[in-house]
Design an enzyme around this catalytic site. Sequence first.
Site, mmCIF file in Angstrom:
data_model
loop_
_atom_site.group_PDB
_atom_site.id
_atom_site.type_symbol
_atom_site.label_atom_id
_atom_site.label_comp_id
_atom_site.label_asym_id
_atom_site.label_seq_id
_atom_site.Cartn_x
_atom_site.Cartn_y
_atom_site.Cartn_z
ATOM 1 N N SER A 189 -0.090 6.531 -12.423
ATOM 2 C CA SER A 189 -0.143 7.865 -11.803
ATOM 3 C C SER A 189 -0.161 9.008 -12.806
ATOM 4 O O SER A 189 -0.272 10.171 -12.408
ATOM 5 C CB SER A 189 1.051 8.030 -10.858
ATOM 6 O OG SER A 189 0.978 7.092 -9.800
ATOM 7 N N ASP B 77 -0.856 10.928 5.387
ATOM 8 C CA ASP B 77 -0.449 9.672 4.749
ATOM 9 C C ASP B 77 0.500 8.911 5.661
ATOM 10 O O ASP B 77 1.669 9.276 5.799
ATOM 11 C CB ASP B 77 0.249 9.975 3.421
ATOM 12 C CG ASP B 77 0.897 8.727 2.833
ATOM 13 O OD1 ASP B 77 0.346 7.627 3.037
ATOM 14 O OD2 ASP B 77 1.949 8.856 2.174
#
Length: 629
Positions: free
Chosen positions: A327, A351
């Site tokens: 990430s 999400d």
Amino acid sequence: MPQPIQLKDHEKDARLVRRRVYVGLAVVMAFFGVLAARMYYLQVVQYDYHSTLSESNRVHVQPIPPTRGLIYDRNGRIIADNRPSFSLTVTRERAGDWRGVLDTVVEVLGLTVEDRQLFEKRVLQGRRPFEPVPILFELSEEQIAHVAVNQFRLPGVEVAAQLVRHYPQGMHFAHSVGYVGRINEQELKALDPVNYSGTHHIGKTGIEKFYEDELHGKVGYEEVETNARGRVLRVLKRTDPEPGNDITLTLDLQLQEAAEAALGGRRGAVIALQPSTGEVLAMVSQPSFDPNLFVTGISFKDYGELRDSIDRPLYNRVLRGLYPPGSTIKPAMAIAGLDAGVVTPTSRVFDPGFYQLPNVKHKYRNWNRGGDGWVDLQTAIMRSNDTYFYDLAHKLGIDRMHDYMSRFGLGQRVALDLNEETGGLMPSRDWKRARYRQPWYPGETLILGIGQGYMQATPLQLAQATSLIATRGKWVRPHLAKSIGGRPAVDPEPMPDIELRDPRYWDLAREGMEMVLHGARGTAKRVGDTAAYRIAGKSGTAQVVAIKQGEKYDSKKLDERHRDHALFVGFAPADDPQIAVAVMVENGESGSGVAAPVVKQVMDAWLLDEHGQLKTEFTPTLSAEASPR
């Protein structure tokens, strides 16, 4: 009837003798004439040639190796110097039965069979005629005395004083400064035979290797008169060598020690840069090794222990360690999405804890299985939301992703003077077709968007990508040399800056990174809450082994060396960056919990004074846009 007796003709005999004498005299005179002519030819006609040969037998030119340049840290602390040492040398042409002489050396000094084999190997290495070859270094006073007492048994053997490279900081800079070692036969073929005559060591790794030409200097020489046994009688002429240039590095010894302490003995890497200048402030690869072991020849036992260690101390994790960036690339991905126009600052993605491609059942999981609900770009960076970046990667596509990430330095060598750096891997359609003879699949684009899959990067590349965000796209190559012989290091091929359609995109990504540590739901909020300044950063996790679809990561079921690597990148102060740091902790699992505290400790050591306050020189006086490059 008796024959008459002939009387001897003395006149005839005399004439015969005279003729023979004349012939003999002519022959002798002819021989003397030939001898005289030969002597005239040698003494007069070839006078210059034979006088040169005669002089060469009496006068020899001996090289004087230059003194190797010193290496300092940015504050003038010595990192690599030269110290006097006594070594045992053998001149093969003067030793006669040199193998027998080596046997005597081993006997006199009480050495081992392995030492004897090493001596012969060194003597047989290529060198100039009549050049002494060091076979044993760091002689003790007792060893010198034994050689002196047995000198009559050791023709061609001498004790020579010379300067030997020494690294007083030991392990601290083994992977950045590197070390010198004996010149091998392959290197000897490529070197200037004149300038390296008399020199037995050369830079093998790191700065010692990259700046070999600057550090070595120029050889000198002296003409000496010798006797028939090769012993020097007097010096006829001397030309002093030119010492190598001293090099001041950008590294800071105290920050290096602080970074090592922050890593706490764990396997990993720390790289700290000054974003505006590209100066490498600290470079740590753990575990490390003592470079002094290699200078005069490391023993088979010591080298075997380093080579075979499961922790790989010889491996430079900063420059050669290839890890999925995880990430940590999400801020760069956000900038790419904004500049390509596939997302806007207000674009939102829902999400539920996973992402699915259209008409595909496979679920690409978010690290937060419960999902974060509706997330925008900055929230996605703060929460490290995988679902948002799956969607962004799908919209961006592999071709544009490859183009943008390459501009951030991924998949290429980024440093100016770190020649051991590997380029990493930023995959593309063409790369996969050439490597696997397969097309590129949409699912591969998705996992690439969160720094997994085929993508591999070094900690140095991650630090440089972070510096580019800190400087709003100003490309300055990371480098270790601050000055060489008093001259500043210059980049002969500067990289182009990253130009965006709207410069405000940089601020959106930077603010998202700041929220990682100082936002209400930031993944590294615990670290940010303890900081005396604002930090912008991003955590990451690099998978070591894959897990099956639907399974949860359980470290207890994995061997320690199969657990995820922990990564964190960041810069500070957030509004006027003075330092950018990338940390990778092998098998550390948590980027926010393990790597982020290391980043903060390194930043504290650089930015704070002994009272825990921001140092005066780092108090912002210019806006970030006006900061010098």
